[in-house]
Design an enzyme around this catalytic site. Structure first.
Site, short mmCIF file in Angstrom:
data_model
loop_
_atom_site.label_atom_id
_atom_site.label_comp_id
_atom_site.label_asym_id
_atom_site.label_seq_id
_atom_site.Cartn_x
_atom_site.Cartn_y
_atom_site.Cartn_z
CB SER A 119 -13.28 52.46 -5.54
OG SER A 119 -14.06 51.41 -4.95
CG HIS A 123 -21.40 50.56 4.65
ND1 HIS A 123 -22.03 49.43 4.28
CD2 HIS A 123 -20.00 50.51 4.39
CE1 HIS A 123 -21.34 48.94 3.60
NE2 HIS A 123 -20.00 49.37 3.76
CG HIS A 133 -20.13 49.29 -5.30
ND1 HIS A 133 -20.39 48.79 -6.54
CD2 HIS A 133 -18.57 49.61 -5.33
CE1 HIS A 133 -19.07 48.51 -7.14
NE2 HIS A 133 -17.99 48.80 -6.26
NE ARG A 137 -12.48 47.88 -13.17
CZ ARG A 137 -13.80 47.52 -12.97
NH1 ARG A 137 -14.59 48.53 -11.96
NH2 ARG A 137 -14.34 46.50 -13.16
CG HIS A 167 -32.86 49.34 -11.75
ND1 HIS A 167 -31.79 48.48 -12.30
CD2 HIS A 167 -32.84 48.97 -10.34
CE1 HIS A 167 -31.14 47.52 -11.57
NE2 HIS A 167 -31.85 47.62 -10.30
CG HIS A 197 -21.03 31.76 0.42
ND1 HIS A 197 -20.47 32.79 -0.25
CD2 HIS A 197 -21.54 32.28 1.56
CE1 HIS A 197 -20.25 33.90 0.45
NE2 HIS A 197 -20.94 33.80 1.89
N GLY A 280 -0.25 45.34 -4.31
CA GLY A 280 0.50 46.19 -3.43
C GLY A 280 -0.17 47.56 -3.22
#
Length: 297
Positions: A119, A123, A133, A137, A167, A197, A280
């Site tokens: 991952s 920035h 980003h 996985r 792209h 939102h 965890g």
């Protein structure tokens, strides 16, 4: 567990680590070669690396990985490149969510899982250089296995040429696996990296997939590898193109506000963040994606 499955898991985990090593080296090279333009007089940034561990309920070994973070570089304000391989048993909430979303029966009877991946979130110092980003996985349970991941570009100041290059590079890596992959994964990224939102996309898109399993492990892993291989040629030329551009206080303000959108998405909607915290894993590694500074109006 069959010998084939053991080999497949080891092969996938080794590939994610290899990709991590290539990206860390490439990013430190960008720091070394930034000798003109803003912040060129500062010292080149370097990754700080530490081991991470997943907490098992009984205190036993549940795997872990490497957290590699560079802060305050000449090019990268904050970038993290994490790899991990973890295992254990899914809690009741995760079992229910997986059974509902993936339609996997029997999770309560045998909740074991294994997961490995890389991952990355970067920035940038210069507001003209886009944030980015990437992750890939592999996830296994006794009931099913699948691959997932992708990469998406998050500029605060958009340049059509940069978006087109990003792209096009991804498409060129996916097309050998079938020309239907790129449009499907592009649309999937547009849907996944949407902020409901705010009623807008997080960035200018990219590619994304999850729950990918055709039953042919070798073919699916090959596609996943090429999603990872597309990252550096898609992103590094954009950094090289924009990192020497001067910026204004207004440009930096625009960047900080856009980072607020990024933080909102990752804390509210991102499934990887939710899964890591719920199972965890090291919270600092899970929350590595958050920007060093952000701003809200």
């Amino acid at each position: 567990m069959t010998d084939t499955l053991v080999t497949e898991k080891a092969t996938a985990a080794a590939w994610f680590k290899q990709l991590r090593d290539e990206i860390v080296a490439a990013f430190e090279t960008l720091e070394d070669t930034h000798d003109t333009g803003p912040l060129a007089d500062a010292g080149p940034g370097r990754f700080e690396v530490r081991e991470t561990r997943r907490s098992a309920p009984d205190g036993g070994d549940a795997g872990g990985g490497l957290m590699s973070v560079m802060r305050g570089g000449r090019v990268f304000e904050k970038v993290g490149v994490n790899v991990s391989t973890v295992h254990g048993e899914l809690g009741e909430q995760a079992q229910a969510a997986m059974a509902a979303r993936k339609g996997i029966p029997g999770m309560a009877e045998d909740p074991r899982f294994w997961a490995s991946g890389i991952s990355l979130v970067a920035h940038m110092q210069n507001p003209h250089v886009p944030a980015v980003h990437m992750n890939t996985r592999m996830f296994w349970t006794p009931h099913a296995w699948w691959f997932g991941g992708g990469s998406d570009l998050n500029p605060c100041i958009e340049y059509d040429a940069d978006t087109e290059h990003f792209h096009a590079t991804q498409k060129s890596h996916l097309d050998p696996h079938g020309t239907a992959h790129y449009p499907r994964l592009r649309d999937w990224a547009d849907d996944y990296f949407h902020i409901p939102h705010r009623g807008r996309a997080r960035g200018v898109g990219g590619i994304f997939m999850d729950d990918y399993c055709t039953g042919d492990w070798q073919a699916d892993f090959a596609l996943t590898r090429d999603i990872g291989r597309a990252f550096l040629p898609a992103f590094v030329p954009l950094v090289e193109r924009r990192r020497t551009q001067p910026w204004t206080d207004a440009d930096k303000d625009t960047q900080l506000i856009h980072r607020g959108l990024y933080a909102e998405y990752n804390l509210v909607y991102d499934r990887g963040t939710k899964f890591g915290l719920a199972t965890g894993h090291d919270p600092d590694a899970v929350l590595m994606s958050l920007p060093p500074m952000a701003k809200w109006r």
